[in-house]
Design an enzyme around this catalytic site. Structure first.
Site, PDB file in Angstrom:
ATOM      1  N   SER A 132       0.713  -1.255  -0.051  1.00 45.57           N
ATOM      2  CA  SER A 132      -0.038  -0.003   0.004  1.00 45.57           C
ATOM      3  C   SER A 132       0.872   1.273  -0.038  1.00 45.57           C
ATOM      4  O   SER A 132       2.072   1.405   0.465  1.00 45.57           O
ATOM      5  CB  SER A 132      -0.755  -0.264   1.223  1.00 45.57           C
ATOM      6  OG  SER A 132      -0.052   0.097   2.467  1.00 45.57           O
ATOM      7  N   LYS A 133       0.321   2.424  -0.343  1.00 50.28           N
ATOM      8  CA  LYS A 133       1.070   3.530  -0.538  1.00 50.28           C
ATOM      9  C   LYS A 133       1.404   4.209   1.039  1.00 50.28           C
ATOM     10  O   LYS A 133       2.388   4.821   1.184  1.00 50.28           O
ATOM     11  CB  LYS A 133       0.084   4.708  -1.089  1.00 50.28           C
ATOM     12  CG  LYS A 133       0.183   4.352  -2.476  1.00 50.28           C
ATOM     13  CD  LYS A 133      -0.523   5.497  -3.280  1.00 50.28           C
ATOM     14  CE  LYS A 133      -0.770   5.505  -4.920  1.00 50.28           C
ATOM     15  NZ  LYS A 133      -1.218   6.656  -5.483  1.00 50.28           N
ATOM     16  N   ARG A 134       0.647   3.576   2.031  1.00 50.86           N
ATOM     17  CA  ARG A 134       0.952   3.949   3.442  1.00 50.86           C
ATOM     18  C   ARG A 134       2.377   3.627   3.606  1.00 50.86           C
ATOM     19  O   ARG A 134       2.941   4.326   4.222  1.00 50.86           O
ATOM     20  CB  ARG A 134      -0.045   3.528   4.132  1.00 50.86           C
ATOM     21  CG  ARG A 134      -0.135   3.850   5.617  1.00 50.86           C
ATOM     22  CD  ARG A 134      -0.925   3.553   6.391  1.00 50.86           C
ATOM     23  NE  ARG A 134      -1.304   2.040   6.546  1.00 50.86           N
ATOM     24  CZ  ARG A 134      -0.687   1.352   7.439  1.00 50.86           C
ATOM     25  NH1 ARG A 134       0.128   1.896   8.355  1.00 50.86           N
ATOM     26  NH2 ARG A 134      -0.697   0.144   7.789  1.00 50.86           N
TER      27      ARG A 134
END
Length: 478
Positions: free
Chosen positions: A254-256
């Site tokens: 994920s981009k997180r």
């Protein structure tokens, strides 16, 4: 004679360098260094609409901070430049003309609206989303007419319609991809800038790149690149498609986590040593399954044979563990220097370097990142705030006895070493006949502001006699 090893890291200047890019750069670097080869940095800046000011500088600075140094590229130059694709447009145009002449590339005049409608129709009919070939068969007369009318156009690759492309990938072995799944890729845009698919092939050939290391997501595009190599009469490099980066639940990263830049991780207090070590293990493992490696050790151990096919798990808890291990094992002065900015942000007085080093020594074994040390260390630098619950402990008669015993000890023996203090701690417990938390809690509360904390000799050693005595008196005054 085998071709010399030449590998390249070719990022787009569309933002800050992220850990996925670091992995590719690191593997390139390790492969070059372990084989006596060359590591090239090339900036793929042909998509001018996505260019981010300062990103090239950030890419180079981030690599340098991590100790990943390139042999050729921007700033340092080399025999195969320019190393910015935007400075190589004349080179690409010549090869575009050659592909058109050979009938394997063509002009496409379809508008954005036409292309959007085309994709929508294909999606509604559950068809593969790709260019439908409307302009593939235009005559030269039709092409000339449209150009004379000023219609904008792109150049597309004319992929064969009934062919299975064979790819020999270093990690994945033999892969077959049917041409029916492959789009007629745009290779030259309306602004006369090439796309990645053309520019990368031309540059990799002209720069004599022997191995192309890149993410697994590029594997489906490889037939387009092979097709260009074939039609320009060139031999492709060795393809090396690295495994995907995955979250702990094995979903795509994920981009997180995945979009955190090197700068962000460094600012969060992760050491460059642990970042390099952690990234190296995202898809590669050593013969003896060790966990901790210096960059020099990785250079000796690394080989593509030990890169996995399966996706690599990006587990931030492992990075935390690894960073903690490096914080405890690296030189104390180095850790102190790396942590200093976080301490200064808290306005701690670091003028006493000896004390500061003792604080670092005590703090680094208790945390995972550099800034986390400041919370523990604050007990040494700011006035203590003792909770009501702990104050109730301090007013006990047994606590007063303990505090007075230490006050007398220190006022009479200001030259006690840490070892002598440790012996005195044992002696005090015997003389006062007070044990356990009734003995340790009041002295820790008085000196550290909490019943839980470092051992008593460490507290006294770090605080120094003057501050220790001052805190004992303040605690007794309660």
């Amino acid at each position: 004679m085998d071709k010399p090893i030449r590998v390249r890291f070719a990022p787009s200047p569309t933002g800050m360098l992220h850990l996925g890019g670091v992995r590719t750069a690191l593997y390139d670097y390790l492969m070059a260094k372990s084989t006596g080869g060359k590591f090239i940095l090339r900036i793929e800046d042909t998509d001018q609409s996505r260019y981010v000011e300062g990103s090239v500088e950030n890419l180079i600075e981030s690599l340098q901070k991590l100790g990943i140094h390139f042999d050729e590229g921007p700033i340092i130059g080399g025999n195969y430049g320019p190393y910015f694709q935007s400075q190589r447009l004349d080179i690409y145009q010549g090869y575009v003309d050659e592909l058109i002449k050979k009938g394997v590339a063509y002009h496409c005049f379809c508008s954005k609206e036409e292309l959007d409608q085309m994709r929508q129709t294909q999606q509604e009919n559950n068809l593969t989303t790709k260019y439908n070939g409307k302009c593939r068969s235009l005559t030269q007369e039709e092409i000339d007419k449209k150009i004379s009318e000023g219609l904008p156009y792109v150049i597309r690759l004319k992929m064969p319609e009934n062919r299975s492309f064979s790819i020999e990938d270093y990690i994945r072995g033999h892969v077959e991809i049917d041409s029916s799944l492959i789009d007629d890729q745009v290779i030259l845009k309306t602004d006369k800038f090439p796309t990645y698919h053309l520019a990368a092939v031309i540059d990799d050939h002209l720069m004599e790149i022997s191995h192309v290391l890149r993410g697994e997501e590029w594997l489906p595009s490889t037939p387009k690149h092979i097709f260009i190599y074939e039609n320009l009469g060139w031999t492709p490099p060795i393809w090396v498609h690295l495994p995907l980066l995955l979250n702990v639940d094995r979903s795509k990263l994920s981009k997180r986590h995945g979009d955190f830049s090197v700068d962000n991780y460094l600012k969060m207090g992760y050491l460059k040593e642990s970042i390099i070590n952690f990234v190296a293990l995202l898809g590669w493992h050593s013969a003896d399954d060790r966990e901790l490696y210096t960059l020099e050790e990785l250079t000796k151990e690394f080989s593509l044979q030990r890169v996995n096919k399966a996706g690599a798990i990006f587990d931030i808890t492992k990075l935390d563990w690894m960073n903690g291990m490096y914080m405890r094992s690296l030189d104390l002065g180095y850790i102190a220097d790396e942590a200093e900015k976080y301490f200064l942000e808290k306005d701690f007085d670091l003028s006493d370097r000896t004390k500061y080093l003792k604080v670092i020594e005590d703090s680094r074994g208790r945390v995972s990142t550099l800034p986390q040390m400041t919370e523990h260390a604050s007990h040494y630098y700011i006035d203590l705030v003792i909770s009501e619950e702990d104050q109730l402990i301090l007013v006990k008669e047994s606590s007063k006895a303990v505090l007075n015993w230490y006050l007398n000890l220190l006022t009479q023996n200001e030259s006690l070493t840490k070892e002598q203090t440790a012996e005195a701690v044992k002696k005090g417990m015997v003389e006062l006949a007070i044990k356990g938390k009734d003995y340790y809690a009041p002295i820790r509360i008085a000196l550290f502001g909490s019943a839980h904390g470092p051992d008593i000799p460490t507290l006294i050693d770090v605080l120094g006699f003057e501050l220790t005595i001052d805190r004992l008196k303040k605690a007794l005054a309660l």
